[in-house]
Design a protein around this motif. Sequence first.
Motif, short mmCIF file in Angstrom:
data_model
loop_
_atom_site.label_atom_id
_atom_site.label_comp_id
_atom_site.label_asym_id
_atom_site.label_seq_id
_atom_site.Cartn_x
_atom_site.Cartn_y
_atom_site.Cartn_z
N VAL A 118 0.86 -1.18 0.00
CA VAL A 118 0.00 0.00 0.00
C VAL A 118 0.89 1.23 0.00
N PHE A 119 0.46 2.29 -0.68
CA PHE A 119 1.28 3.50 -0.81
C PHE A 119 0.95 4.51 0.28
N TYR A 120 2.02 5.01 0.93
CA TYR A 120 1.89 6.07 1.93
C TYR A 120 2.50 7.35 1.38
N LYS A 121 1.80 8.45 1.55
CA LYS A 121 2.29 9.74 1.09
C LYS A 121 2.94 10.49 2.25
N GLY A 122 4.17 10.94 2.02
CA GLY A 122 4.92 11.63 3.06
C GLY A 122 6.20 10.89 3.38
N LYS A 123 7.25 11.62 3.65
CA LYS A 123 8.54 11.02 3.93
C LYS A 123 8.78 10.81 5.43
N HIS B 190 7.35 10.58 9.60
CA HIS B 190 6.24 10.09 10.42
C HIS B 190 5.46 11.27 10.99
N PRO B 191 4.09 11.24 10.96
CA PRO B 191 3.31 10.14 10.42
C PRO B 191 2.98 10.36 8.93
N ALA B 192 3.20 9.36 8.11
CA ALA B 192 2.83 9.42 6.70
C ALA B 192 1.35 9.07 6.55
N THR B 193 0.75 9.53 5.46
CA THR B 193 -0.68 9.32 5.24
C THR B 193 -0.92 8.15 4.29
N ARG B 194 -1.69 7.21 4.76
CA ARG B 194 -2.02 6.07 3.90
C ARG B 194 -2.96 6.50 2.79
N THR B 195 -2.70 6.04 1.56
CA THR B 195 -3.52 6.41 0.42
C THR B 195 -4.39 5.24 -0.03
#
Length: 206
Positions: free
Chosen positions: A115-120, A122-127
Amino acid sequence: MPKLFFSQNASCNLPPGFRFEPTDEEIVFQYLACKALSRPLPASIVPEIDVFAMDPWDLSGELKQDRYFFCNMASNETGRMRKSTCTGFWKPLGFQKLIICPSRMPIVGIKKTLVFYKGKNHPATRTDWFMHVYYIALAPTKPRRNHPFQRSLTPLGKWVLCHVFSKKNGSDTTKNILGREVSDADSSFSDTKSSTLDEVSSTNSE
């Protein structure tokens, strides 16, 4: 970032009324195995792209449709799967599926979901972007007793086939991923746990 066009004689569009909806078995044994063994493909409609170097929405093809790509793992200088992209990263959900066809043994397939997370940071956002990564291996002719079957597999070839899709677009693929609904609990899979995909790409780079 401009979208890449299909390459390596791959066609951008199928004839009207046709959709590319292969089963797991067709992906592994009809496309990926042929690619890995340098045999003719059933059709030249799966392009070669470094999927892990781009964000999912920047990959070529229609965003509302499921997209399929060959990815050369040997092209990664680190010898391991690069999961970080321009704006985020791919994270394994922590489970994988073994794909076996008796008539194709000893070749078997492995399907892993990310699954792809946006953001480098923490906390990154799950897409809503998901990816199935398929690769092939050779099964042992005589499995060792009390030894996990998947640990006995020998990676075969440098290619993987990636199936990228968005849950937001209402793809049928997202209704049931690997036989169950995707839940937030799956995203708790530790990134420090050994990844079979990393083991495969590392072995191929040697």
